[in-house]
Design a protein around this motif. Sequence first.
Motif, PDB file in Angstrom:
ATOM      1  N   GLU A 161       0.816  -1.200   0.000  1.00 15.89           N
ATOM      2  CA  GLU A 161       0.000   0.000   0.000  1.00 15.89           C
ATOM      3  C   GLU A 161       0.859   1.263   0.000  1.00 15.89           C
ATOM      4  N   VAL A 162       2.081   1.119   0.472  1.00 15.24           N
ATOM      5  CA  VAL A 162       2.977   2.278   0.552  1.00 15.24           C
ATOM      6  C   VAL A 162       3.798   2.382  -0.735  1.00 15.24           C
ATOM      7  N   TYR A 163       4.506   1.288  -1.107  1.00 10.78           N
ATOM      8  CA  TYR A 163       5.415   1.430  -2.252  1.00 10.78           C
ATOM      9  C   TYR A 163       4.678   1.486  -3.587  1.00 10.78           C
ATOM     10  N   ASN A 164       3.348   1.162  -3.573  1.00 14.18           N
ATOM     11  CA  ASN A 164       2.571   1.363  -4.797  1.00 14.18           C
ATOM     12  C   ASN A 164       2.304   2.849  -5.041  1.00 14.18           C
ATOM     13  N   MET A 165       2.623   3.652  -4.020  1.00 13.88           N
ATOM     14  CA  MET A 165       2.524   5.111  -4.100  1.00 13.88           C
ATOM     15  C   MET A 165       1.094   5.569  -4.388  1.00 13.88           C
ATOM     16  N   ASN A 166       0.090   4.887  -3.725  1.00 13.46           N
ATOM     17  CA  ASN A 166      -1.317   5.258  -3.853  1.00 13.46           C
ATOM     18  C   ASN A 166      -1.689   6.031  -2.606  1.00 13.46           C
ATOM     19  N   PRO A 167      -1.855   7.364  -2.717  1.00 15.84           N
ATOM     20  CA  PRO A 167      -2.144   8.190  -1.544  1.00 15.84           C
ATOM     21  C   PRO A 167      -3.378   7.739  -0.783  1.00 15.84           C
ATOM     22  N   ASN A 168      -4.383   7.270  -1.484  1.00 14.43           N
ATOM     23  CA  ASN A 168      -5.610   6.878  -0.789  1.00 14.43           C
ATOM     24  C   ASN A 168      -5.367   5.703   0.146  1.00 14.43           C
ATOM     25  N   GLN A 169      -4.467   4.827  -0.234  1.00 11.96           N
ATOM     26  CA  GLN A 169      -4.157   3.677   0.625  1.00 11.96           C
ATOM     27  C   GLN A 169      -3.155   4.047   1.731  1.00 11.96           C
ATOM     28  N   GLN A 170      -2.395   5.066   1.493  1.00 17.78           N
ATOM     29  CA  GLN A 170      -1.324   5.422   2.429  1.00 17.78           C
ATOM     30  C   GLN A 170      -1.819   6.186   3.658  1.00 17.78           C
ATOM     31  N   VAL A 171      -2.792   7.055   3.509  1.00 20.40           N
ATOM     32  CA  VAL A 171      -3.215   7.940   4.612  1.00 20.40           C
ATOM     33  C   VAL A 171      -3.655   7.151   5.838  1.00 20.40           C
ATOM     34  N   ASN A 224       1.945   5.541  18.233  1.00 22.95           N
ATOM     35  CA  ASN A 224       3.253   5.937  18.794  1.00 22.95           C
ATOM     36  C   ASN A 224       3.186   7.387  19.259  1.00 22.95           C
ATOM     37  N   GLY A 225       3.159   7.577  20.543  1.00 23.53           N
ATOM     38  CA  GLY A 225       3.008   8.916  21.101  1.00 23.53           C
ATOM     39  C   GLY A 225       4.192   9.828  20.850  1.00 23.53           C
ATOM     40  N   ASP A 226       5.347   9.265  20.553  1.00 18.54           N
ATOM     41  CA  ASP A 226       6.526  10.096  20.312  1.00 18.54           C
ATOM     42  C   ASP A 226       6.609  10.569  18.862  1.00 18.54           C
ATOM     43  N   VAL A 227       5.618  10.167  18.009  1.00 25.56           N
ATOM     44  CA  VAL A 227       5.582  10.592  16.614  1.00 25.56           C
ATOM     45  C   VAL A 227       4.429  11.578  16.458  1.00 25.56           C
ATOM     46  N   SER A 228       4.768  12.771  15.961  1.00 21.82           N
ATOM     47  CA  SER A 228       3.744  13.801  15.828  1.00 21.82           C
ATOM     48  C   SER A 228       3.175  13.906  14.410  1.00 21.82           C
ATOM     49  N   GLY A 229       3.745  13.230  13.486  1.00 18.60           N
ATOM     50  CA  GLY A 229       3.227  13.279  12.110  1.00 18.60           C
ATOM     51  C   GLY A 229       4.038  12.386  11.188  1.00 18.60           C
ATOM     52  N   MET A 230       3.423  12.017  10.034  1.00 19.13           N
ATOM     53  CA  MET A 230       4.098  11.197   9.036  1.00 19.13           C
ATOM     54  C   MET A 230       3.713  11.686   7.645  1.00 19.13           C
ATOM     55  N   PHE A 231       4.615  11.434   6.698  1.00 17.26           N
ATOM     56  CA  PHE A 231       4.292  11.799   5.311  1.00 17.26           C
ATOM     57  C   PHE A 231       5.119  10.943   4.344  1.00 17.26           C
ATOM     58  N   ILE A 232       4.629  10.925   3.108  1.00 16.34           N
ATOM     59  CA  ILE A 232       5.303  10.211   2.027  1.00 16.34           C
ATOM     60  C   ILE A 232       5.496  11.190   0.870  1.00 16.34           C
ATOM     61  N   THR A 233       6.701  11.166   0.274  1.00 19.45           N
ATOM     62  CA  THR A 233       6.978  12.048  -0.865  1.00 19.45           C
ATOM     63  C   THR A 233       7.377  11.203  -2.083  1.00 19.45           C
ATOM     64  N   ASP A 234       7.238  11.837  -3.235  1.00 16.38           N
ATOM     65  CA  ASP A 234       7.769  11.198  -4.432  1.00 16.38           C
ATOM     66  C   ASP A 234       9.217  11.613  -4.609  1.00 16.38           C
ATOM     67  N   LEU A 235       9.803  11.297  -5.750  1.00 15.36           N
ATOM     68  CA  LEU A 235      11.221  11.582  -5.957  1.00 15.36           C
ATOM     69  C   LEU A 235      11.494  13.062  -6.202  1.00 15.36           C
ATOM     70  N   SER A 236      10.435  13.860  -6.341  1.00 17.88           N
ATOM     71  CA  SER A 236      10.621  15.297  -6.513  1.00 17.88           C
ATOM     72  C   SER A 236      10.573  16.044  -5.191  1.00 17.88           C
ATOM     73  N   GLN A 270       7.872  16.216  -3.357  1.00 17.44           N
ATOM     74  CA  GLN A 270       6.505  16.619  -3.102  1.00 17.44           C
ATOM     75  C   GLN A 270       5.815  15.567  -2.240  1.00 17.44           C
ATOM     76  N   GLN A 271       5.176  16.047  -1.177  1.00 15.62           N
ATOM     77  CA  GLN A 271       4.423  15.116  -0.326  1.00 15.62           C
ATOM     78  C   GLN A 271       3.185  14.638  -1.075  1.00 15.62           C
ATOM     79  N   LEU A 272       3.027  13.297  -1.093  1.00 13.45           N
ATOM     80  CA  LEU A 272       1.851  12.703  -1.732  1.00 13.45           C
ATOM     81  C   LEU A 272       0.751  12.470  -0.709  1.00 13.45           C
ATOM     82  N   SER A 273       1.189  12.173   0.505  1.00 12.05           N
ATOM     83  CA  SER A 273       0.200  11.908   1.562  1.00 12.05           C
ATOM     84  C   SER A 273       0.837  12.181   2.916  1.00 12.05           C
ATOM     85  N   ARG A 274      -0.041  12.444   3.897  1.00  8.69           N
ATOM     86  CA  ARG A 274       0.400  12.629   5.280  1.00  8.69           C
ATOM     87  C   ARG A 274      -0.770  12.352   6.201  1.00  8.69           C
TER      88      ARG A 274
END
Length: 465
Positions: free
Chosen positions: A78-88, A98-110, A112-116
């Motif tokens: 779901e992540v490496y297919n780079m489908n934002p709808n599946q990633q969120v 995980n309480g020590d993590v305040s946010g997450m995101f995925i970017t493409d090779l440019s 640009q964040q695709l999802s967070r």
Amino acid sequence: MKFIYDLKLRAKLILSFVIVSIIPMVLITAINSTNSYNNVINASYQINQDLASDIASEMNTLVIERENMLKALASVPEVYNMNPNQQVGLLKSFVNANGDVSGMFITDLSGQQLSRDAGSLVNVKDRQYFKDILNGAEKTISDVIISKANGKAISIIAVPIKNSENQLVGMLACNLDLDNFKNKISEIKLGESGYAFITDKTGTVLAHPQKELIDNLTNYKELTPIAAALAGKTGLLKYDFEEKEYLAAYNVIAETGWAIVVQNLEAEAVAPAKKELLFSIVLLIITLIFIGVISYLVTKIIAEPLALMAEKTKIVASGDLSQVIDIDRADEVGELAKSFNNMIKELKALITHLQTSSEQLSAASEELTASSEQSAQTSIKIAENVSLIASNASEQMTASNEATNIIEGVATNIQKVAITTKNVADTTVVANNKAVEGRSSIEKAVQQMNNIKDSVAASAAKANI
């Protein structure tokens, strides 16, 4: 040193007692205080070092766990297919878990964040952590940065996303919650002044009890313990910080290269030692006062009788032999008092004896004087007889035998006087010098009489012829 010799005996004794007592007590107090100070310093160092080591270990474990979790998540289709709808959905679940993590995101090779998990999508192509991933890094941890999404200070852990053909297709990253780090650091309590803080590899504060230092990206790379930790060292030291002396332990998080410092004020750390020193000083003063009182009483027992005997001795030296020391004690002072009284008795007896001897000497002198007068009268009679003999030659011849007998009698008397004089001279040695003079006169008279006797005898012999 002369003034010591000039002190009274009581002062010398008290001074001796105090010196003998105070020197070992001061040394013991100094040694105990030094040991106490060193012990509390070492104990403080040890506590700080243990805390720094525990924090480093805990943080290192946390970062490794998050890296492994990101790597595992990046390998999910779901992540490496780079489908934002599946990633969120996956990103939100990870953040919530995980309480020590305040946010997450995925970017493409440019970049640009695709999802967070939440918030607006931004481009991070200018971030160093993104460049590291593009350059082939298997993982990367950023220094403290300001988030483009919310403007807060954050640190990023990022891993590459590769497809089923092991081709790089993007980047998966999470924001470490520095507030969470701050809360953990703030839980560390070291008395009233102690605390811990963490900096990134550049010395920028990422966890500190004072949140404004994090928000302002305060840099402590010049601090001695931070510089040592950033050099990969661990250890202990004392250093000046904000015009105060701190006892610090420093360590380094191996996985990130971040520096950890646990420190507390030296003044607070040694406060127990100071209290102990103060107690020791008070105890020392009380003990010295007690020793002083005891010394005064003891020296009074010793010195007062000696002072009394010294005063009595002065009076006796002036001629008053009526002095008696009334000290009834069985110790050396009592023995000394008895010896003093016995000395006075002996002196009285000696003076009485001297007076008796003086009277005897006076009587002997009078007797010697009387004998000398008798000798003088005898000499006068002899002279008269010699004149009579010389004036009448014829009578000399007829009376020569009589004169001879008279002279022999005179000689006998003179010898008796000499014997008496010798006996008187033997009576006293003191009168000897005066007696010698009288004896010498008598012997001269005897010699003259003997000469006269010889002359008379010669004259008689001639007359018989």
